[in-house]
Scaffold this motif. Structure first.
Motif, PDB file in Angstrom:
ATOM      1  N   LYS A  55       2.045  -8.815  33.691  1.00  0.00           N
ATOM      2  CA  LYS A  55       2.123  -9.799  34.768  1.00  0.00           C
ATOM      3  C   LYS A  55       0.748 -10.405  35.031  1.00  0.00           C
ATOM      4  O   LYS A  55       0.607 -11.632  35.122  1.00  0.00           O
ATOM      5  CB  LYS A  55       2.657  -9.127  36.039  1.00  0.00           C
ATOM      6  CG  LYS A  55       2.566  -9.991  37.292  1.00  0.00           C
ATOM      7  CD  LYS A  55       3.034  -9.207  38.515  1.00  0.00           C
ATOM      8  CE  LYS A  55       2.759  -9.960  39.802  1.00  0.00           C
ATOM      9  NZ  LYS A  55       3.252  -9.244  41.002  1.00  0.00           N
ATOM     10  N   LEU A  56      -0.271  -9.561  35.126  1.00  0.00           N
ATOM     11  CA  LEU A  56      -1.613 -10.048  35.393  1.00  0.00           C
ATOM     12  C   LEU A  56      -2.164 -10.841  34.202  1.00  0.00           C
ATOM     13  O   LEU A  56      -2.762 -11.904  34.372  1.00  0.00           O
ATOM     14  CB  LEU A  56      -2.544  -8.883  35.721  1.00  0.00           C
ATOM     15  CG  LEU A  56      -2.244  -8.132  37.021  1.00  0.00           C
ATOM     16  CD1 LEU A  56      -3.132  -6.907  37.152  1.00  0.00           C
ATOM     17  CD2 LEU A  56      -2.416  -9.052  38.227  1.00  0.00           C
ATOM     18  N   ALA A  57      -1.944 -10.329  32.996  1.00  0.00           N
ATOM     19  CA  ALA A  57      -2.457 -11.008  31.803  1.00  0.00           C
ATOM     20  C   ALA A  57      -1.799 -12.366  31.594  1.00  0.00           C
ATOM     21  O   ALA A  57      -2.434 -13.302  31.096  1.00  0.00           O
ATOM     22  CB  ALA A  57      -2.245 -10.131  30.571  1.00  0.00           C
ATOM     23  N   SER A  58      -0.531 -12.485  31.995  1.00  0.00           N
ATOM     24  CA  SER A  58       0.160 -13.770  31.833  1.00  0.00           C
ATOM     25  C   SER A  58      -0.451 -14.845  32.719  1.00  0.00           C
ATOM     26  O   SER A  58      -0.316 -16.038  32.450  1.00  0.00           O
ATOM     27  CB  SER A  58       1.655 -13.615  32.143  1.00  0.00           C
ATOM     28  OG  SER A  58       1.866 -13.366  33.526  1.00  0.00           O
ATOM     29  N   MET A  59      -1.148 -14.411  33.788  1.00  0.00           N
ATOM     30  CA  MET A  59      -1.779 -15.364  34.698  1.00  0.00           C
ATOM     31  C   MET A  59      -3.289 -15.459  34.497  1.00  0.00           C
ATOM     32  O   MET A  59      -3.882 -16.511  34.715  1.00  0.00           O
ATOM     33  CB  MET A  59      -1.464 -14.974  36.150  1.00  0.00           C
ATOM     34  CG  MET A  59       0.012 -15.064  36.499  1.00  0.00           C
ATOM     35  SD  MET A  59       0.380 -14.646  38.230  1.00  0.00           S
ATOM     36  CE  MET A  59       0.257 -12.858  38.210  1.00  0.00           C
ATOM     37  N   LEU A  60      -3.913 -14.363  34.062  1.00  0.00           N
ATOM     38  CA  LEU A  60      -5.369 -14.335  33.930  1.00  0.00           C
ATOM     39  C   LEU A  60      -5.851 -14.581  32.502  1.00  0.00           C
ATOM     40  O   LEU A  60      -6.914 -15.171  32.302  1.00  0.00           O
ATOM     41  CB  LEU A  60      -5.904 -12.980  34.400  1.00  0.00           C
ATOM     42  CG  LEU A  60      -5.741 -12.655  35.881  1.00  0.00           C
ATOM     43  CD1 LEU A  60      -6.128 -11.197  36.144  1.00  0.00           C
ATOM     44  CD2 LEU A  60      -6.583 -13.585  36.731  1.00  0.00           C
TER      45      LEU A  60
END
Length: 319
Positions: A55-60
């Motif tokens: 989830k975080l990697a998909s945004m960051l």
């Protein structure tokens, strides 16, 4: 009088030569290397951490490292950041030669915190450093990077070497862009029962929204974000993927030039779908729809932004 003007001319010539010499030195220098902060750690991977990490990697991470041609995190040219030079993001797949397959968990954590690669090479401001994100969120990102997700499948796709421009080298030379110190203490997660504190964590430390939405990347205070000039007031010059100049929006609660008249529902819709309630209808790259954020998280961000000092700064949206 004639001697005065002669002396003045000599001083001017000396200044011109000095400035020219400094500019030449900056243009020719390379990005320096630094001592690496070594960490001996093995992150325990759990399904929950992998899910949160994705989830975080998909945004960051995805916006810079995802290559649509390979459908993987093999890197690409960052055409939206020409002010930094001709920059290519890295291959962060499991490939052991071109990617990060040989990096240890400690290597990854140290790099993400400080900006220094295992070989000592510093990566300038076009690579965000997560200096305030909680240890748990960072461990989740590491767990995802170690997972068998299709985005990370080993791929030897090689990106050309980046060619940092004069601005990047200038910022490095004057010390405005340099590695961050590794945290000396455990960084806890936010108190999710405190809505404003939770929103502050997401907006400042997890997603680093202020970085784009304040006045300038070069003038941001990454150690103390709330001291950044034009904090959340927008007007930061950026570019879309085609290199077209755009400016970040003012998202302070100013009622005339910010989002002071937006409802919580409108804010959530804008972040998730890109739909703007007033003016031209849609947000544009590099502002991607953050569909991974829950309504509760976005409600917390909205609550926090309502506490930010309003800034009267009208940003023209040119299409």
């Amino acid at each position: 009088m004639r001697k005065f003007f002669k002396a003045l001319l000599v001083i001017i010539i000396i200044i011109i030569v000095a400035v020219g010499g400094m500019a030449f030195y900056i243009s020719k220098r390379s990005i320096p290397k630094y001592a690496v902060h070594k960490i001996d750690i093995k992150v325990e991977s759990t399904p929950a951490r992998v899910t949160q990490g994705r989830k975080l990697a998909s945004m960051l991470c995805r916006s810079c490292h995802y290559n649509p041609k390979t459908d993987e995190f093999t890197g690409r040219e960052l055409t939206e950041a020409p002010q930094f030079g001709k920059i290519y993001s890295a291959n962060i797949t499991h490939d052991t030669t071109i990617g990060i397959g040989k990096w240890s968990d400690g290597d990854l954590i140290s790099f993400i915190r400080t900006g220094i690669k295992p070989d000592g090479q510093y990566v300038p401001p076009y690579m965000p450093k997560l200096i305030h994100i909680s240890d748990e969120d960072l461990y989740s990102i590491i767990s995802f990077l170690r997972s068998d997700d299709p985005w990370l499948k080993a791929n030897p796709e090689h990106m050309p070497a980046s060619k940092p421009g004069f601005l990047t080298k200038f910022l490095v030379t004057i010390g405005a862009a340099k590695p961050f110190d590794f945290p000396s203490h455990v960084i806890p997660g936010p108190d999710t029962t405190n809505k404003i504190a939770w929103g502050r964590y997401i907006a400042l430390y997890q997603m680093e929204c202020y970085s784009c939405h304040s006045k300038s990347f070069a003038k941001n205070n990454y150690d103390e974000p709330e001291k950044s000039p034009g904090f959340f007031g927008g007007g930061n010059q950026m570019y879309d993927v085609d290199g077209k100049e755009i400016y970040s929006l003012n998202i302070t609660p100013d009622k005339n030039t910010g989002i002071g008249n937006w409802t919580e529902a409108q804010f959530i819709d804008a972040v998730k779908s890109g739909t703007v309630p007033t003016g031209p209808p849609s947000l544009r790259n590099p502002m991607q729809p953050y569909v991974g954020l829950t309504d509760e998280e976005l409600s917390a961000i909205y609550a926090y932004l309502r506490t930010v000092p309003p800034i009267d700064n009208k940003v023209e949206r040119k299409f």
